[in-house]
Design a protein around this motif. Sequence first.
Motif, PDB file in Angstrom:
ATOM      1  N   THR A 242       0.933  -1.365  -0.016  1.00 13.37           N
ATOM      2  CA  THR A 242       0.079   0.004  -0.033  1.00 13.37           C
ATOM      3  C   THR A 242       0.933   1.264  -0.042  1.00 13.37           C
ATOM      4  OG1 THR A 242      -1.703  -1.224   1.142  1.00 13.37           O
ATOM      5  CG2 THR A 242      -1.781   1.128   1.497  1.00 13.37           C
ATOM      6  N   VAL A 243       0.427   2.193  -0.930  1.00 17.28           N
ATOM      7  CA  VAL A 243       1.094   3.686  -0.834  1.00 17.28           C
ATOM      8  C   VAL A 243       0.007   4.403  -0.083  1.00 17.28           C
ATOM      9  CG1 VAL A 243       1.923   5.503  -2.095  1.00 17.28           C
ATOM     10  CG2 VAL A 243       2.255   3.240  -2.950  1.00 17.28           C
ATOM     11  N   LEU A 244       0.412   5.182   0.976  1.00 18.60           N
ATOM     12  CA  LEU A 244      -0.833   5.683   1.834  1.00 18.60           C
ATOM     13  C   LEU A 244      -0.470   7.152   1.907  1.00 18.60           C
ATOM     14  CD1 LEU A 244      -2.600   5.489   4.430  1.00 18.60           C
ATOM     15  CD2 LEU A 244      -0.462   5.288   5.898  1.00 18.60           C
ATOM     16  N   ILE A 245      -1.600   7.953   1.807  1.00 17.52           N
ATOM     17  CA  ILE A 245      -1.583   9.426   2.075  1.00 17.52           C
ATOM     18  C   ILE A 245      -2.332   9.629   3.188  1.00 17.52           C
ATOM     19  CG2 ILE A 245      -2.780  11.444   1.027  1.00 17.52           C
ATOM     20  CD1 ILE A 245      -3.109  10.128  -1.715  1.00 17.52           C
ATOM     21  N   ALA A 246      -1.622  10.558   4.168  1.00 20.64           N
ATOM     22  CA  ALA A 246      -1.961  10.850   5.370  1.00 20.64           C
ATOM     23  C   ALA A 246      -1.614  12.140   5.759  1.00 20.64           C
ATOM     24  CB  ALA A 246      -1.293   9.836   6.300  1.00 20.64           C
ATOM     25  N   GLY A 247      -2.073  12.840   7.066  1.00 24.47           N
ATOM     26  CA  GLY A 247      -1.947  13.988   7.547  1.00 24.47           C
ATOM     27  C   GLY A 247      -3.069  14.933   7.460  1.00 24.47           C
ATOM     28  N   GLY A 248      -3.170  16.016   8.147  1.00 19.87           N
ATOM     29  CA  GLY A 248      -3.983  16.893   8.139  1.00 19.87           C
ATOM     30  C   GLY A 248      -4.122  17.949   9.512  1.00 19.87           C
ATOM     31  N   TYR A 249      -5.325  18.149   9.979  1.00 19.34           N
ATOM     32  CA  TYR A 249      -5.427  19.003  10.953  1.00 19.34           C
ATOM     33  C   TYR A 249      -4.829  18.325  12.402  1.00 19.34           C
ATOM     34  CZ  TYR A 249      -7.614  21.920  14.780  1.00 19.34           C
ATOM     35  OH  TYR A 249      -8.008  22.760  16.077  1.00 19.34           O
ATOM     36  N   ASP A 250      -4.290  18.926  13.244  1.00 19.78           N
ATOM     37  CA  ASP A 250      -3.492  18.149  14.457  1.00 19.78           C
ATOM     38  C   ASP A 250      -4.638  18.573  15.627  1.00 19.78           C
ATOM     39  OD1 ASP A 250      -2.150  17.332  16.405  1.00 19.78           O
ATOM     40  OD2 ASP A 250      -0.495  18.915  16.264  1.00 19.78           O
ATOM     41  N   LYS A 251      -5.215  17.088  16.178  1.00 18.96           N
ATOM     42  CA  LYS A 251      -6.146  17.127  17.244  1.00 18.96           C
ATOM     43  C   LYS A 251      -5.194  16.514  18.424  1.00 18.96           C
ATOM     44  CE  LYS A 251      -9.023  14.172  15.026  1.00 18.96           C
ATOM     45  NZ  LYS A 251     -10.237  13.202  15.047  1.00 18.96           N
TER      46      LYS A 251
END
Length: 451
Positions: free
Chosen positions: A350-359
Amino acid sequence: MSQKVLVAGTGKSGIAAAKLLLAMGGEVVLYDGNDKLDPEKIKENFEEDAKVTIVLGELTRPDLLGVELSIISPGIPLDAPFVPVLDEAKIPIWSEIQLAYHVAKGKLIAITGTNGKTTTTALTGAIMKTFFDEVFVVGNIGIPYTDVALDTTDKSVTVAEVSSFQLETIMDFHPNVSAILNITPDHLNRHGTMENYIEVKERVAVNQTEDDCIVLNYDDKVLREFGEKKDLKPKVIFFSSTQTLKEGMYLDGDMMIYAHDGKKEEVLNVKTDMQLLGKHNYENVMAAVAMSIRMGVPMESIRKAVKEFKAVEHRIEFVLERSGVRYYNDSKGTNPDAAIQAIRAMPGPTVLIAGGYDKHSEYDEWIEEFGDKVKYLVLIGQTRDKIAECARAHGFTDIMYAEDMAEAVRVCAAYANAGDNVLLSPACASWGMFDNYEQRGEIFKECVRNL
């Protein structure tokens, strides 16, 4: 409900609550702390002569003249600057689901938990529709409970996905059947501590009686202990994907079993009778089946609905296959635990896209799950440096950055080989780059289709 009510928040929940109050003959003060909003644009949601006063920016005591109650939208924390003004004026604060419950009729099923709520709510609603004539599926799943409250009757069954934010301000909210699917760290930026978060989730049962039922995850230590408390009033039905239970739902190999009254009843084969991927989805199905049995739905109807049910949009949703690479949209994976389940469900590299707003989440357990399955990690958003640092600390170095979703998808397509999977499962909230996880998922799917 003909009094004057303050509704805080001008999003979907706030507008729905205001419309319900107006339909019941009430008067609304609609408040939002964002003073840059356009009052005329907000008023377009209502009839021209509707009794709605718009207040933006700072809330003052004169704005509350005649107000007897306040409804707070789920996205607004209880430490927001205007809340002390309400407290000083001794104005009660209700959640949107409390208002809807106060008005609605019929039976209520309420589903909460850190992960799996949307899938379980959608499936439970689908099962209910095989047996009951009037079924409403509401809550975080997309339709505010207040939107349908006046349409419910004594014969209705309402299936509601409820969040910790909504449970903070319930009063007599009382489901006939409830479920807490799991509890893992999430929203600690709002709740402060795990203890607070757990307490709020468990409030779903606070008004339930001996005539009611709560479905709990036996494999979750917090929920197992909660279900074994002597002062917990509703009947408890446990489910487990790892343990054989004397009473409740469990897995025996690939067979889902319902143990009750000294009998073991085979429900379905999770590999051949379901279209959902992953152990977490087996757990979601067990919870939905347990609630449906409690509601009196025949087992044959339950089996038929489960067999026909497909993955909810944005939750390990298959998008398409291109050049031998399969693309999956798990934008609903807004915390590390949900993202772990998505990785486990992937059928290969799997090639994974991640990340975003910090909770304020921790990413160690999620990264440790990568193993040999995750080939590359493509990071976007506010948390990308924090995640990259954590990944390198765990020995994972195949990391790339992207400025937006389109670039992330192009990078994945370049690095994925035939037989690989590309997975969007961010482990973070969407805010900052996107309005919500739905928009993030839609943009991902559009980018994939445009490859």
